[in-house]
Scaffold this motif. Structure first.
Motif, PDB file in Angstrom:
ATOM      1  N   ARG A 130       8.133   1.187   4.485  1.00  0.00           N
ATOM      2  CA  ARG A 130       7.335   0.452   3.513  1.00  0.00           C
ATOM      3  C   ARG A 130       6.496  -0.630   4.191  1.00  0.00           C
ATOM      4  O   ARG A 130       5.306  -0.784   3.904  1.00  0.00           O
ATOM      5  CB  ARG A 130       8.250  -0.174   2.450  1.00  0.00           C
ATOM      6  N   PHE A 131       7.136  -1.389   5.097  1.00  0.00           N
ATOM      7  CA  PHE A 131       6.380  -2.453   5.761  1.00  0.00           C
ATOM      8  C   PHE A 131       5.314  -1.875   6.686  1.00  0.00           C
ATOM      9  O   PHE A 131       4.185  -2.378   6.739  1.00  0.00           O
ATOM     10  CB  PHE A 131       7.322  -3.364   6.551  1.00  0.00           C
ATOM     11  N   GLU A 141       2.873  -3.950  -4.004  1.00  0.00           N
ATOM     12  CA  GLU A 141       3.053  -2.499  -4.040  1.00  0.00           C
ATOM     13  C   GLU A 141       1.674  -1.886  -3.957  1.00  0.00           C
ATOM     14  O   GLU A 141       1.004  -1.647  -4.950  1.00  0.00           O
ATOM     15  CB  GLU A 141       3.746  -2.081  -5.337  1.00  0.00           C
ATOM     16  N   THR A 142       1.185  -1.709  -2.730  1.00  0.00           N
ATOM     17  CA  THR A 142      -0.167  -1.212  -2.544  1.00  0.00           C
ATOM     18  C   THR A 142      -0.275   0.220  -3.003  1.00  0.00           C
ATOM     19  O   THR A 142       0.699   0.951  -3.106  1.00  0.00           O
ATOM     20  CB  THR A 142      -0.562  -1.290  -1.066  1.00  0.00           C
ATOM     21  N   GLN A 184       2.235  -0.921   4.743  1.00  0.00           N
ATOM     22  CA  GLN A 184       1.367  -2.043   4.353  1.00  0.00           C
ATOM     23  C   GLN A 184       0.598  -2.591   5.557  1.00  0.00           C
ATOM     24  O   GLN A 184      -0.567  -2.968   5.447  1.00  0.00           O
ATOM     25  CB  GLN A 184       2.214  -3.132   3.687  1.00  0.00           C
ATOM     26  N   ALA A 187       4.326  -9.070   3.612  1.00  0.00           N
ATOM     27  CA  ALA A 187       3.699  -7.988   2.856  1.00  0.00           C
ATOM     28  C   ALA A 187       2.661  -8.536   1.873  1.00  0.00           C
ATOM     29  O   ALA A 187       1.569  -7.973   1.724  1.00  0.00           O
ATOM     30  CB  ALA A 187       4.764  -7.189   2.107  1.00  0.00           C
ATOM     31  N   LYS A 188       2.995  -9.650   1.217  1.00  0.00           N
ATOM     32  CA  LYS A 188       2.030 -10.267   0.303  1.00  0.00           C
ATOM     33  C   LYS A 188       0.765 -10.690   1.039  1.00  0.00           C
ATOM     34  O   LYS A 188      -0.357 -10.485   0.559  1.00  0.00           O
ATOM     35  CB  LYS A 188       2.657 -11.470  -0.392  1.00  0.00           C
ATOM     36  N   VAL A 192      -1.271  -7.586   2.005  1.00  0.00           N
ATOM     37  CA  VAL A 192      -1.971  -7.027   0.846  1.00  0.00           C
ATOM     38  C   VAL A 192      -3.145  -7.915   0.459  1.00  0.00           C
ATOM     39  O   VAL A 192      -4.227  -7.437   0.109  1.00  0.00           O
ATOM     40  CB  VAL A 192      -0.996  -6.870  -0.338  1.00  0.00           C
ATOM     41  N   ALA A 211       2.916  -9.605  11.900  1.00  0.00           N
ATOM     42  CA  ALA A 211       3.367  -8.319  11.365  1.00  0.00           C
ATOM     43  C   ALA A 211       3.962  -7.456  12.476  1.00  0.00           C
ATOM     44  O   ALA A 211       4.959  -6.760  12.278  1.00  0.00           O
ATOM     45  CB  ALA A 211       2.197  -7.598  10.693  1.00  0.00           C
ATOM     46  N   THR A 214       1.813   3.226  -1.715  1.00  0.00           N
ATOM     47  CA  THR A 214       2.969   2.747  -0.959  1.00  0.00           C
ATOM     48  C   THR A 214       4.080   3.767  -1.054  1.00  0.00           C
ATOM     49  O   THR A 214       4.443   4.198  -2.147  1.00  0.00           O
ATOM     50  CB  THR A 214       3.452   1.403  -1.523  1.00  0.00           C
ATOM     51  N   SER A 262       9.864  -9.938   5.242  1.00  0.00           N
ATOM     52  CA  SER A 262       9.098  -8.768   4.824  1.00  0.00           C
ATOM     53  C   SER A 262       8.253  -9.043   3.596  1.00  0.00           C
ATOM     54  O   SER A 262       7.057  -8.722   3.555  1.00  0.00           O
ATOM     55  CB  SER A 262      10.042  -7.586   4.537  1.00  0.00           C
ATOM     56  N   GLU A 263       8.859  -9.648   2.559  1.00  0.00           N
ATOM     57  CA  GLU A 263       8.138  -9.842   1.301  1.00  0.00           C
ATOM     58  C   GLU A 263       6.952 -10.779   1.482  1.00  0.00           C
ATOM     59  O   GLU A 263       5.840 -10.495   1.026  1.00  0.00           O
ATOM     60  CB  GLU A 263       9.090 -10.385   0.237  1.00  0.00           C
TER      61      GLU A 263
END
Length: 686
Positions: A60-61, A134-135, A64, A116-117, A120, A90, A138, A112-113
């Motif tokens: 997931r990471f 949640e791109t 993104q 990720a924000k 995005v 990253a 994803t 991660s969160e």
């Protein structure tokens, strides 16, 4: 499966190194499409491999991160310092996730969160507070399940999407290189509505089937908003290993092409043969064949080589004691044995030798984190990344370099406002360099900060009782106070420093490696830490000498020349010191017999042999010994694990007659023996 998983994580290390290399090139060269593509491919490969093993958090990471890189290569996102800075972070976190999945632990820094924000937001704008990014596209665990054939898969197509037809026919070489069409289809599925059908028309009967050949072909139909170029990118890793055709739906679908001639099977037992994929590359671009070996096996081989060197010394001793002529067959065979032993030793040592590049890249993360904590803008410049060092040395350098770099950011570099007031650029620079010098490895960490505040260092040392108030110290002696246990110039404990632990740890760690650390500083211009280390921790070339009836070994790399002084060349100093005149300069004499307590001090050196040694700071001493036996390779046996550190002694060795001989550290011995104008608080082990 466990072996395949281990191989995946080993390949991840290489891909992460390529990722960091690419980011450094982008930062230095600007917007280079080829470099951005290389970075994208590295992250894409990690994501694809992680998906195969069900590593959902990693996938997931990486997805993104990959989205941002895709926007960069499509020129939808302008490459700025902030963008590169976020990509570095990253990359660091992706490395944490890989390590966590490999070791079965939680990531060291669970960001991660938040990351990720921010990733995005680079592409789609700020993410509302309290939401998890949640791109589009994803991946979820279901996304990477097995793809059923001949039925539609993927999200519902948008009316504005384009339909492409794809004909894909792999060669045997594609499978030989470890690729699998299902991973390609999964990637295509992320791009839109995909349907897949398999063509088995070329499949022979079972008795005619060659397990090393490829007989299947696939027809695919993809409805997507992506371009045809993006579809070709999916197949980039198998270019030259398949037959591929992509066309718009409006065009008539071509017939399935004839199967290409099967690639010749390369037996895996032939380590020298190039793989089909390598053969397909342009001339001059094929990498050397390599093999991964368990490090324990290499360590055992190195130990055996050490015993071989000792055995060769034993045979040489026996031949010498037997009084055999140097012209006999035995002596000739022994010489050949000696040459072969040296050659084997050199090649085995080169197996463990590794470039310092991964270590320097790891230090880049340390500097970025320290920069964030301190609020200072810092740029790390690396020089000599290809310099090779024994792997054990590299692993044990991590903590010392981390301490020095954090101190450089926290203590050495000024805040931007102070730097600008001093006429410096607001961004501080730290240079990390490595080079081979005189048979050793020299690593330097230099900053362009304010330099060491010596009056403050002296004041703190007096306050802590490290020196008496009336002590007279040179600048070098004042600088070396930083290595005293418990010494700290920070009055407040921070996340970086101030607990009084750090530089004394650096000194101990470097000494345990048989190395030395020195400081040079100029007020207003910066500070340089120099770490001098042996190339290897296994074998060295040494000069075997006699000191008051004791056999000792002095490393050849430290010796500049040997001499037997004349009486008129020796000059006495006030106290117990003496110097020798060498080409219009005076060099202090250090009697090894006196230093190690084997005889009383003497000023008569006319019957001694002097070994002129030079340090990394160009200081010179003359070590006085009784005689020189010979020059030979000796196997290094550390004392720290079995006995402890002995000032002036780097290690020990076993001679051909079975006796133990101490290996001298010339610089530490000389510093230990010098006349002290101050108390014994000091610095005699730096």
């Amino acid at each position: 499966m466990a072996d395949i998983r281990a191989t995946f994580f080993q390949e991840c290390e290489e891909l992460l190194e390529q990722l960091r290399d690419g980011l450094e090139q982008i930062e230095g060269e600007g917007d280079c499409l080829e470099t951005v593509n290389a970075v994208f491919r590295a992250v894409h490969s990690i994501k694809g491999g992680g998906a195969a093993f069900g590593l959902d958090a990693l996938v997931r990471f990486a997805h993104q991160f990959e989205t941002v890189l895709d926007a960069m290569r499509a020129e939808r996102l302008t490459i700025t310092d902030d963008v590169i800075g976020l990509c570095y972070r990253a990359s660091d976190h992706l490395s944490d996730l890989v390590a966590a999945e490999r070791d079965g632990t939680e990531p060291a820094h669970d960001t991660s969160e938040d990351l990720a924000k921010r990733l995005v937001a680079l592409v789609e704008g700020p993410v509302p507070p309290g939401t998890v990014p949640e791109t589009a596209g994803t991946p979820t665990p279901e996304t990477f399940g097995f793809v059923p054939l001949a039925i539609p898969i993927g999200p519902t197509a948008d009316p504005q999407d384009t339909t492409f037809g794809i004909e894909f026919t792999p060669t045997a070489a594609l499978f030989t290189n470890g690729n699998d069409p299902v991973h390609l289809f999964r990637t295509l599925r992320e791009m839109g509505d995909l349907s897949v059908s398999v063509d088995t028309v070329s499949m022979p009967t079972l008795d005619a089937l060659d397990p090393h050949n490829s007989y299947l072909a696939w027809s695919l139909r993809l409805v997507t908003s992506e371009s045809e170029h993006a579809i070709h990118d999916v197949f980039e890793f198998v270019e030259g290993l398949c037959s591929l055709r992509v066309w718009l739906d409006a065009e008539p679908a071509p017939t399935v092409p004839d199967m290409p001639a099967p690639a010749e099977h390369v037996p895996p037992s032939d380590p020298g043969a190039a793989s089909p994929r390598e053969a397909a590359k342009p001339a001059g671009q094929s990498p050397k064949a390599t093999v991964r070996v368990d490090l324990d096996l290499v360590d055992r081989l190195i130990n055996l080589v050490g015993e071989l060197v000792i055995n060769q010394a034993v045979l040489a001793q026996c031949v010498a004691e037997a009084g055999l002529s140097t012209h006999t067959d035995i002596s000739a065979g022994l010489d050949e044995f000696k040459n072969l032993s040296r050659e084997v030793q050199e090649y085995v040592m080169s197996i463990r030798a590794q470039p310092v590049k991964p270590l320097f890249q790891r230090m880049g993360r340390i500097v970025r984190e320290a920069s964030d904590i301190s609020g200072k803008s810092v740029r790390l410049v690396t020089v000599g990344e290809t310099t090779e060092v024994d792997k054990t040395v590299i692993e044990r350098l991590v903590d010392p370099l981390t301490h020095i770099l954090r101190n450089a950011v926290d203590h050495g570099l000024e805040v931007p406002e102070t730097r600008e007031a001093a006429g410096k650029p607001p961004q501080g620079t730290i240079t990390l360099s490595a080079a081979h010098r005189s048979g050793r490895v020299l690593i330097e960490i230099a900053d362009d900060g304010a330099g060491i505040n010596r009056p403050k260092v002296r004041e703190i040392a007096i306050t802590k009782g490290l020196i008496p108030p009336d002590a007279v110290l040179s600048e070098a002696e004042t600088d070396k106070l930083l290595f005293q246990p418990g010494f700290s110039t920070n009055a407040v404990v921070t996340d970086l420093s101030g607990r009084g632990v750090g530089m004394d740890v650096v000194k101990s760690a470097i000494q345990a490696l048989g190395g030395r650390v020195g400081i040079q500083s100029a007020p207003g211009k910066g500070t340089t830490f120099s770490i001098s280390l042996p190339l290897t921790l296994a074998v060295l070339d040494g000069m075997v000498v006699d000191v008051a009836g004791q056999t000792m070994v002095v490393p050849i790399t430290a010796i500049v020349e040997t001499m037997r002084p004349r009486l008129e060349d020796i000059h006495a100093l006030a106290g117990d010191g003496s110097v020798v005149s060498v080409r219009d300069t005076f060099v202090p004499i250090v009697d090894l017999g006196t230093v190690f307590g084997h005889r009383h001090p003497s000023k008569d050196f006319s019957d001694r042999v002097l070994l002129l040694v030079e340090t990394d700071q160009n200081d010179r001493w003359a070590l006085a010994v009784d005689s020189i036996h010979d020059q030979r390779q000796v196997v290094i046996k550390g004392l720290e694990a079995n006995y402890g550190h002995v000032p002036g002694v780097a290690a020990a060795t076993i001679l051909g007659d079975g006796k133990i001989a101490l290996i001298i550290d010339p610089e530490e011995t000389a510093v230990r023996a010098r006349p002290t104008a101050i108390q014994s608080f000091v610095l005699d082990e730096v």
